[in-house]
Motif scaffolding. Structure first.
Motif, PDB file in Angstrom:
ATOM      1  N   GLY A  11      71.626 -57.302  46.209  1.00 65.19           N
ATOM      2  CA  GLY A  11      72.636 -57.154  45.087  1.00 65.19           C
ATOM      3  C   GLY A  11      72.217 -55.950  44.165  1.00 65.19           C
ATOM      4  N   VAL A  12      71.278 -55.211  44.556  1.00 58.43           N
ATOM      5  CA  VAL A  12      70.890 -54.133  43.708  1.00 58.43           C
ATOM      6  C   VAL A  12      71.800 -52.630  44.121  1.00 58.43           C
ATOM      7  CG1 VAL A  12      68.861 -52.293  43.325  1.00 58.43           C
ATOM      8  CG2 VAL A  12      68.440 -54.866  43.946  1.00 58.43           C
ATOM      9  N   GLU A  13      72.208 -51.978  42.904  1.00 57.57           N
ATOM     10  CA  GLU A  13      72.971 -50.953  42.981  1.00 57.57           C
ATOM     11  C   GLU A  13      72.482 -49.844  43.763  1.00 57.57           C
ATOM     12  OE1 GLU A  13      74.913 -49.555  39.289  1.00 57.57           O
ATOM     13  OE2 GLU A  13      75.313 -51.707  38.812  1.00 57.57           O
ATOM     14  N   MET A  14      73.240 -49.495  44.635  1.00 61.27           N
ATOM     15  CA  MET A  14      72.771 -48.461  45.668  1.00 61.27           C
ATOM     16  C   MET A  14      73.174 -47.053  45.094  1.00 61.27           C
ATOM     17  SD  MET A  14      73.306 -50.278  49.219  1.00 61.27           S
ATOM     18  CE  MET A  14      73.206 -48.885  50.054  1.00 61.27           C
ATOM     19  N   VAL A  15      74.336 -46.965  44.454  1.00 61.11           N
ATOM     20  CA  VAL A  15      74.895 -45.470  43.888  1.00 61.11           C
ATOM     21  C   VAL A  15      74.604 -45.621  42.430  1.00 61.11           C
ATOM     22  CG1 VAL A  15      76.478 -43.867  43.735  1.00 61.11           C
ATOM     23  CG2 VAL A  15      76.404 -45.449  45.933  1.00 61.11           C
ATOM     24  N   PRO A  16      73.804 -44.846  41.884  1.00 61.66           N
ATOM     25  CA  PRO A  16      73.618 -44.714  40.539  1.00 61.66           C
ATOM     26  C   PRO A  16      74.832 -44.142  39.838  1.00 61.66           C
ATOM     27  CG  PRO A  16      72.044 -43.256  41.761  1.00 61.66           C
ATOM     28  CD  PRO A  16      72.773 -43.868  42.737  1.00 61.66           C
ATOM     29  N   PRO A  17      74.981 -44.245  38.409  1.00 63.16           N
ATOM     30  CA  PRO A  17      76.251 -43.699  38.048  1.00 63.16           C
ATOM     31  C   PRO A  17      76.509 -42.112  38.308  1.00 63.16           C
ATOM     32  CG  PRO A  17      74.856 -44.725  36.508  1.00 63.16           C
ATOM     33  CD  PRO A  17      74.160 -44.855  37.706  1.00 63.16           C
ATOM     34  N   LEU A  18      77.735 -41.962  38.490  1.00 58.01           N
ATOM     35  CA  LEU A  18      78.120 -40.404  38.595  1.00 58.01           C
ATOM     36  C   LEU A  18      78.517 -39.761  37.160  1.00 58.01           C
ATOM     37  CD1 LEU A  18      80.043 -40.619  41.940  1.00 58.01           C
ATOM     38  CD2 LEU A  18      77.366 -40.403  41.631  1.00 58.01           C
ATOM     39  N   SER A  19      78.512 -38.540  37.362  1.00 58.64           N
ATOM     40  CA  SER A  19      78.757 -37.817  35.954  1.00 58.64           C
ATOM     41  C   SER A  19      80.220 -38.376  35.299  1.00 58.64           C
ATOM     42  CB  SER A  19      78.774 -36.286  36.098  1.00 58.64           C
ATOM     43  OG  SER A  19      79.965 -35.915  37.164  1.00 58.64           O
ATOM     44  N   ASP A  20      81.178 -38.905  35.853  1.00 56.06           N
ATOM     45  CA  ASP A  20      82.249 -39.383  35.264  1.00 56.06           C
ATOM     46  C   ASP A  20      82.125 -40.569  34.368  1.00 56.06           C
ATOM     47  OD1 ASP A  20      81.707 -41.089  37.487  1.00 56.06           O
ATOM     48  OD2 ASP A  20      84.093 -41.461  37.895  1.00 56.06           O
ATOM     49  N   ASP A  21      80.815 -41.333  34.668  1.00 56.31           N
ATOM     50  CA  ASP A  21      80.361 -42.560  33.811  1.00 56.31           C
ATOM     51  C   ASP A  21      79.872 -41.986  32.536  1.00 56.31           C
ATOM     52  OD1 ASP A  21      79.400 -44.747  32.679  1.00 56.31           O
ATOM     53  OD2 ASP A  21      78.644 -45.418  34.170  1.00 56.31           O
ATOM     54  N   LEU A  22      80.845 -41.616  31.394  1.00 58.39           N
ATOM     55  CA  LEU A  22      80.224 -40.750  30.157  1.00 58.39           C
ATOM     56  C   LEU A  22      79.427 -41.678  29.393  1.00 58.39           C
ATOM     57  CD1 LEU A  22      83.427 -38.857  29.369  1.00 58.39           C
ATOM     58  CD2 LEU A  22      81.623 -38.213  30.741  1.00 58.39           C
ATOM     59  N   ASP A  23      79.726 -42.945  29.397  1.00 56.29           N
ATOM     60  CA  ASP A  23      78.657 -44.048  28.578  1.00 56.29           C
ATOM     61  C   ASP A  23      77.432 -44.000  29.230  1.00 56.29           C
ATOM     62  OD1 ASP A  23      80.714 -44.745  27.096  1.00 56.29           O
ATOM     63  OD2 ASP A  23      81.098 -46.560  28.181  1.00 56.29           O
ATOM     64  N   SER A  24      77.102 -43.991  30.612  1.00 58.44           N
ATOM     65  CA  SER A  24      75.975 -43.922  31.211  1.00 58.44           C
ATOM     66  C   SER A  24      74.993 -42.431  30.916  1.00 58.44           C
ATOM     67  CB  SER A  24      75.860 -44.068  32.664  1.00 58.44           C
ATOM     68  OG  SER A  24      76.348 -45.315  32.953  1.00 58.44           O
ATOM     69  N   LEU A  25      76.154 -41.615  30.983  1.00 62.58           N
ATOM     70  CA  LEU A  25      75.582 -40.122  30.641  1.00 62.58           C
ATOM     71  C   LEU A  25      75.150 -39.787  29.216  1.00 62.58           C
ATOM     72  CD1 LEU A  25      75.202 -37.314  31.920  1.00 62.58           C
ATOM     73  CD2 LEU A  25      77.575 -36.761  31.021  1.00 62.58           C
ATOM     74  N   ALA A  26      75.799 -40.685  28.347  1.00 62.11           N
ATOM     75  CA  ALA A  26      75.435 -40.344  26.985  1.00 62.11           C
ATOM     76  C   ALA A  26      74.011 -41.240  26.744  1.00 62.11           C
ATOM     77  CB  ALA A  26      76.451 -40.909  25.945  1.00 62.11           C
ATOM     78  N   CYS A  27      73.895 -42.444  27.383  1.00 54.70           N
ATOM     79  CA  CYS A  27      72.627 -43.182  27.269  1.00 54.70           C
ATOM     80  C   CYS A  27      71.327 -42.238  27.747  1.00 54.70           C
ATOM     81  CB  CYS A  27      72.537 -44.406  27.961  1.00 54.70           C
ATOM     82  SG  CYS A  27      73.663 -45.563  27.151  1.00 54.70           S
ATOM     83  N   LEU A  28      71.596 -41.625  28.857  1.00 58.27           N
ATOM     84  CA  LEU A  28      70.786 -40.834  29.366  1.00 58.27           C
ATOM     85  C   LEU A  28      70.165 -39.621  28.833  1.00 58.27           C
ATOM     86  CD1 LEU A  28      71.859 -41.123  33.273  1.00 58.27           C
ATOM     87  CD2 LEU A  28      69.694 -41.911  32.296  1.00 58.27           C
TER      88      LEU A  28
END
Ligand SMILES: Cc1ncc(COP(=O)(O)O)c(C=O)c1O
Length: 481
Positions: A11-28
């Motif tokens: 159940g672990v995510e294999m593909v980390p967020p891509l650049s279209d995930d702006l919320d994840s990008l903002a956190c990073l």
């Protein structure tokens, strides 16, 4: 759970967020910028303490001696740790004591625009990978061609990785435009080393680049150029190109462009002007006259990651006539098939030596629009004033000797030692580097070691210059006991 998220059996995510995930990008980004701040505070100066061995050790420790482990770790954690190490171990071009190289502190808006280019990841090898970006590039090239004095409706060009690539393109077009024979390239003895290296890359023979003498101010001597070209012709060689420099790396000196152009024309040679450094003077109404004659060149190299305050890379290659780019024309079905082009899809391949190419034109467009010519000109003037001030301080200092009045933003001088001045200057520079106190440049001129300040920080003050010179003199005195 979105159906786009892949999971492994646990159940672990294999593909980390891509650049279209702006919320994840903002956190990073929050994580990364805060780590950069901590790393910078830890460093506390223009350069980390300790010299190459200590700093390499820090990096190896952070990577646990393994840049590619078998299994990964939380991306935010890795980003935070490694960003802190990179910042703590950085040479900081925003620090006023980081004054060695043509390495500018980039404008925050340019860095943000660069990030946008990275997020969107456009690639200028074909229009279907960069529809708007390719037009941004065209507009940037038109505006900079106009700034350089070219007619934008005839001129052409491309955004490059920097002066080295632009100089390579200039020499390549010159070689292809020349009649057959033993091609010769004439450049001053202070021309950038990339001229000789590029000639070698282009398969020219080891004697292909002829060094033309300069005067004491570091400007190519047009009479000596005439003599050298005439002699080459007499030997049956082909004078393919003259490379003039507008802003030499060591001195910031500018070759007499009009006179050099006259000689180059007389011998039918291509004139390439390497204005990677000095091209920034075009923004300043006060300094622009220094570049009189620039528009007489067949091709020009400009670098906006030098006197243009853009993050690396932001090189520009311009040609007087876009048809001169013809030797670069390439047709491949997967990028620019003829029927696509006939249907109105722009073909981008014939402008560049590269295939995949990031949208560096975007950050250039943002900064040109945001600051305008006057805004950029004010930054150029500010750095020029700092250089003039530094030179006046050097000239009045009993232990310092000035090479010449600065032309652009470079000040060359030496610490006058009681013993061997060259040795003391070389060692004092390293002493400042290893102590993390200052990044001072070096120029070897007339067989002696000189020091160089390349002042590109418009936020530096005269007090900063005073303190930097004091630190240099103190290091010289320690070395010269
Ligand atoms: C006069 C000149 N030309 C070309 C270059 C090479 O530019 P880049 O490092 O952007 O390739 C430099 C680099 O400092 C330079 O000073």
């Amino acid at each position: 759970m979105s159906e786009r998220v892949l999971q492994d059996s646990a159940g672990v995510e294999m593909v980390p967020p891509l650049s279209d995930d702006l919320d994840s990008l903002a956190c990073l980004l929050d994580v990364a910028l805060s780590a950069v701040g901590s790393g910078r505070d830890e460093r506390g100066g223009p350069l980390p303490l300790g010299g190459p061995v200590a700093i390499a050790d820090d990096v190896r420790r952070a990577l646990v001696n393994q840049a590619l482990p078998a299994t990964g770790t939380d991306p935010a954690l890795v980003l935070a740790q490694l960003s802190r190490i990179l910042a703590a171990g950085a040479a900081d071009p925003t620090h006023p004591f980081c004054a060695a190289h043509l390495h500018c502190p980039p404008l925050a808006v340019g860095v943000a625009a660069d990030l946008v280019a990275a997020v969107l990841n456009q690639s200028l090898d074909s229009w279907d990978q960069a529809p708007a970006a390719s037009e941004f590039e065209r507009q940037v090239i038109d505006s900079l061609a106009h700034l350089a004095g070219y007619d934008p409706s005839v001129a052409g060009g491309v955004v490059t990785s920097g002066g080295t690539e632009s100089n390579l393109m200039g020499l390549l077009l010159a070689r292809d435009a020349a009649a057959t024979g033993q091609a010769r390239v004439f450049a001053s003895e202070l021309a950038h080393f990339s001229v000789a290296r590029n000639a070698q890359l282009l398969g020219m023979d080891p004697q292909a680049v002829v060094d033309v003498p300069t005067d004491r101010a570091g400007r190519m001597d047009p009479d000596a150029l005439e003599v050298a070209m005439t002699a080459a012709l007499r030997r049956g060689e082909q004078p393919a190109a003259v490379v003039a420099t507008a802003g030499t790396t060591d001195l910031g000196s500018i070759d007499p462009l009009v006179d050099v152009a006259t000689v180059a024309r007389r011998h039918g040679a291509w004139l390439h002007i390497d204005a990677a450094y000095g091209g920034g003077a075009l923004f300043s109404s006060r300094l622009q006259p220094l570049l009189a004659g620039l528009a007489g060149a067949d091709s020009i190299a400009l670098d906006l990651h030098k006197l243009g305050w853009l993050p690396i890379p932001a090189g520009v290659f311009l040609v007087h006539d876009h048809t001169a780019l013809a030797p670069l024309a390439t047709r491949v079905a997967y990028l620019n098939p003829a029927d696509d082009e006939n249907a109105g899809i722009p073909s981008l391949l014939g402008r560049s030596l590269r295939t995949t190419r990031r949208a560096d034109a975007f950050k250039i467009a943002v900064c040109l629009r945001a600051l305008g010519r006057e805004g950029l000109g004010a930054l150029v003037d500010r750095c020029h004033e700092l250089a003039t001030y530094a030179a006046s301080r050097v000239a009045r200092h009993r232990r310092l000797q000035l090479w010449a009045t600065p032309v652009l933003t470079t000040v060359v001088f030496s610490y006058t030692a009681r013993t061997d001045s060259s040795a003391v200057n070389a060692v004092l520079r390293r002493r400042l580097l290893f102590a993390g106190k200052a990044v001072v440049g070096r120029a070897d001129l007339n067989g002696a070691v000189w020091l160089k300040l390349t002042l590109l920080n418009p936020q530096a003050s005269k007090t900063d210059i005073d303190r930097l010179l004091d630190a240099i003199v103190a290091a010289g005195e320690e070395e010269d006991r």
